[in-house]
Write an enzyme that holds these catalytic residues in place. Structure first.
Site, PDB file in Angstrom:
ATOM      1  N   ASP A   1       0.858  -1.186   0.000  1.00 60.66           N
ATOM      2  CA  ASP A   1       0.000   0.000   0.000  1.00 60.66           C
ATOM      3  C   ASP A   1       0.892   1.234   0.000  1.00 60.66           C
ATOM      4  O   ASP A   1       1.791   1.346   0.839  1.00 60.66           O
ATOM      5  CB  ASP A   1      -0.885   0.031   1.254  1.00 60.66           C
ATOM      6  CG  ASP A   1      -1.865  -1.137   1.320  1.00 60.66           C
ATOM      7  OD1 ASP A   1      -1.866  -1.959   0.390  1.00 60.66           O
ATOM      8  OD2 ASP A   1      -2.624  -1.218   2.303  1.00 60.66           O
TER       9      ASP A   1
ATOM     10  N   ASP B   1     -16.344  -4.120   0.255  1.00 62.82           N
ATOM     11  CA  ASP B   1     -15.979  -3.951   1.662  1.00 62.82           C
ATOM     12  C   ASP B   1     -17.269  -4.015   2.475  1.00 62.82           C
ATOM     13  O   ASP B   1     -18.243  -3.344   2.127  1.00 62.82           O
ATOM     14  CB  ASP B   1     -15.312  -2.587   1.880  1.00 62.82           C
ATOM     15  CG  ASP B   1     -14.079  -2.406   1.002  1.00 62.82           C
ATOM     16  OD1 ASP B   1     -13.434  -3.415   0.688  1.00 62.82           O
ATOM     17  OD2 ASP B   1     -13.775  -1.261   0.625  1.00 62.82           O
TER      18      ASP B   1
END
Length: 241
Positions: A8, A130
């Site tokens: 990330d 999500d």
């Protein structure tokens, strides 16, 4: 089952956030391409890149590193963060991304997946779902929708999504283990591959996910905090039946 390390990126550094909060970081390291190389050297067969600047404020400041990782890592790369249009997705595929991860725009407008699959092919489209408290959340987990993951998952599968990246937000980045049930529901109800993410802290978590039939698992904080040794994890997963 693939064990897929996360790289990330925020402001040209490799980070791991707690519950997606940009102000709360577990980890902050320089030189993301070096980190990516380390994971490949430890046996990763795929990498999961996230452009957090792109995701959080739509700025593409990490492109140089993203291109370098795609070119030099020698393994397929799935990439997400800030892909807000068909053009963004096409740009990353042109740069060599194996899969592009589409989030909010796919949930708000599933038709976009139909169009995108015509342009780049279903196999390159991974939709990120999500979930928090059993409902799909969008816009960086800030907005809750009325859909369960299975409801929207079926719609997206019909539209041409090639795979689903499923994150259980309740567990993400907290390092306290996984809740297997929501992921199992998706695997049981959809035909396309499911990649799980969020809350994996032990090799045992990985083996449980393998058992329910996920295609891959993204590991982040646990490998950066040395709770899981990536090489050992990949070996354990490959050995287990």
């Amino acid at each position: 089952m693939l064990v897929i390390p996360a790289v990330d990126m925020k402001n040209k550094k490799c980070v791991q956030l707690i519950q997606g909060n940009p102000d709360k970081k577990h980890v902050e390291l320089d030189n993301p391409p070096e980190i990516a190389k380390k994971w490949v050297n430890e046996g990763a067969e795929m990498l999961h890149l996230v452009d957090l600047d792109g995701a959080l404020d739509g700025k593409r400041v990490n492109d140089e590193f993203i291109e370098e990782i795609i070119k030099k890592s020698g393994v397929p790369v799935q990439i997400g963060g800030g892909i807000r249009s068909i053009e963004d997705a096409e740009y990353l595929v042109e740069k060599g991304a194996k899969k592009v991860i589409i989030g909010t725009i796919a949930v708000e407008n599933p038709e976009i997946i139909k169009e995108l699959s015509k342009r780049i092919g279903s196999e390159k489209i991974m939709v990120s779902l999500d979930a928090k408290d059993g409902k799909v959340v969008i816009k960086g987990w800030k907005e809750k929708t009325k859909y369960t993951p299975v409801q929207i998952g079926k719609i997206l599968e019909e539209m041409g999504a090639g795979s689903i990246l499923f994150t259980n937000v309740d567990s993400e980045g907290l390092l306290n283990g996984i809740n297997i049930e929501p992921t199992k529901e998706l695997v049981d109800n959809l035909k396309i591959p499911i990649v799980a993410s969020g809350g994996v802290t032990t090799i045992d978590d990985l083996l449980k996910l393998k058992e329910i039939g996920v295609y891959g698992v993204v590991v982040g904080s646990a490998i950066y905090k040395n709770m899981i040794n990536l090489k050992d994890a990949i070996e354990a997963v490959n050995k287990s039946n």
